[in-house]
Enzyme design. Structure first.
Site, PDB file in Angstrom:
ATOM      1  N   ARG A   1       0.829  -1.218   0.000  1.00 44.17           N
ATOM      2  CA  ARG A   1       0.000   0.000   0.000  1.00 44.17           C
ATOM      3  C   ARG A   1       0.857   1.258   0.000  1.00 44.17           C
ATOM      4  NH1 ARG A   1      -5.194  -1.006   3.941  1.00 44.17           N
ATOM      5  NH2 ARG A   1      -6.126  -2.614   2.642  1.00 44.17           N
TER       6      ARG A   1
ATOM      7  N   LYS B   1     -19.289 -15.893   1.535  1.00 44.71           N
ATOM      8  CA  LYS B   1     -20.748 -15.933   1.658  1.00 44.71           C
ATOM      9  C   LYS B   1     -21.439 -15.202   0.517  1.00 44.71           C
ATOM     10  CE  LYS B   1     -20.646 -15.399   6.650  1.00 44.71           C
ATOM     11  NZ  LYS B   1     -20.370 -14.033   7.087  1.00 44.71           N
TER      12      LYS B   1
END
Ligand code: ADP
Ligand code: MG
Length: 397
Positions: free
Chosen positions: A37, A197
């Site tokens: 990053r 999910k």
């Protein structure tokens, strides 16, 4: 499109550059375990310095409640200094008279790093007085923190309303790559979706079904899609409304003529653990006591073949529990296929924190067209939501 640092005169100006240096540390230490990053913002910082700007860098780090000694930005500032091969002055705070004096004392090309923005609770509350205190430090605001742009905080949104505000080069690349997928992809466009999910990805899937020509499904959410097609998913933890959500996606895809691929074979085990022994079974004969933990080899090959037919591929969510080697082959297989496809000229964009981590571990990040640093922000952007940190930046004339 948003204006970038290249669209304004920065010479002699003090630029407040919001970055996302919320880097992972080796557990229990102040040693940075992955500095990608920080590296990702070097083009912006170097661009500004080379053009005679004075640079103030600001980030959040962790989730402190007030000042927290263990969450000071000193290790991050030191790494930035190493990577820039230049001194990075550290401020003792992110706002206030002392910091203002330091900011006004900067010479062209100098870099000052503010202390953790979240030491002030006013930051996350987007407090206007706090935003004004940040604005007093600089002449121009630059946002290079795509990963924080979905939050309306003082340093991402409030301050951008008070100064001329433009995108940094990393922010610009993210907006062009992800925006291109939504607005004008080279077709056919494939969306490859996995992860834990279906509930987490419902909104983004509904949006992407609209613009995709093909959708390929893997990961934990595959169980819900198998169930929606009337197959048995063993004892995989399917969310209660998972099959219903998956059914909605399938009928939306049907109505739009979008092709949906679900796994024809899967890797199963009786438990999710490092020592679990894996077996491959056809999707129509999953034993009742088995959990689906990866796509199978037949599916991997079928997905690789299908993806090769598409000019643009968006991949979000690993195909299996890639953290364990016996369930990592699906993710590894499609990652290699996509890297090869990108090298051959296709546009391959990776979104999602875990997906980026998997691709990086395989050493394939460079091969892809773009690996988003966005995580949650990338998902919200792909859902078609307006990110407050982006909305606050100046539009191109
Ligand atoms: P991303 O961060 O790329 O958006 P997610 O957060 O949605 O991805 O999901 C990543 C997690 O999903 C990984 O930790 C991975 O182990 C898990 N996962 C993938 N496949 C399965 C599966 N079949 N069963 C359970 N978990 C899975
Ligand atoms: Mg994730």
């Amino acid at each position: 499109m948003k204006k970038t640092v290249n669209d304004i005169d920065v010479s002699g100006a003090t630029c407040l550059v919001r970055v996302d240096f919320n880097v992972p540390m080796e557990p229990g230490t102040h040693v940075i375990s992955d500095d990608s990053r920080i590296r990702a913002t070097l083009p912006t910082i170097n661009n500004l310095r080379a053009r005679g700007a004075r640079v103030i860098v600001a980030t959040h780090f962790g989730r402190p409640k007030g000042v927290d000694e263990s969450l000071r930005v000193a290790p991050v500032a030191a790494r930035l200094s190493d990577l820039l091969d230049a001194p990075v002055h550290a401020a003792g705070d992110s706002v206030g008279a002392d910091v203002e004096r330091q900011a006004h004392g900067l010479a062209a090309g100098d870099v000052l790093m503010l202390e953790n923005l979240r030491f002030h609770p006013e930051e996350a509350l987007n407090d206007p007085i706090h935003a004004a205190a940040l604005a007093r430090l600089a002449d121009i605001y630059v946002n290079d923190a795509f990963g924080a742009a979905h939050r309306a905080h003082a340093s991402t949104e409030g301050v951008a309303r008070l100064l001329p505000a433009v995108a940094g080069l990393l922010m610009d690349a993210e907006l062009r790559m992800l925006g291109g997928i939504l607005d004008s992809p080279r077709r056919p466009l494939a969306t490859l979706m996995g992860g834990a999910k279906v509930g987490d990805k419902m909104a983004v899937m509904e949006r992407l079904i609209d613009s995709s020509d093909m959708v390929l499904l893997g990961g934990g959410m595959a169980a819900a899609f198998l169930a929606a097609r009337g197959l048995r998913a063993g004892k995989s933890p399917v969310e209660a409304d998972g099959p219903q959500m998956a059914g909605r996606i399938l009928s939306a895809a049907d109505a739009r003529g979008v092709q949906v691929l679900i796994p024809s074979d899967v890797v199963v085990a009786d438990k999710l653990s490092a020592g679990a022994s894996a077996a491959v079974v056809k999707s129509n004969s999953v034993p009742d006591d088995a959990m689906l933990l990866d796509i199978g080899p037949e599916t991997r090959d079928a997905y690789a073949r299908a993806l090769r037919l598409c000019q643009t591929v968006l991949w979000n969510g690993p195909m299996g529990v890639f953290e364990f080697p016996q369930f990592a082959e699906g993710t590894r297989g499609v990652a290699h296929a996509l890297a090869q496809h990108a090298r051959a000229g296709a546009t391959v964009v990776i979104g999602g924190g875990s997906t980026a981590e998997a691709v990086d571990t395989l050493g394939l990040s460079q091969a892809m067209t773009h690996v988003s640093t966005g995580g949650g922000a990338a998902l919200e952007f792909l859902e078609g939501r307006v990110l407050p940190g982006v909305a606050a930046l100046q539009d191109m004339d």
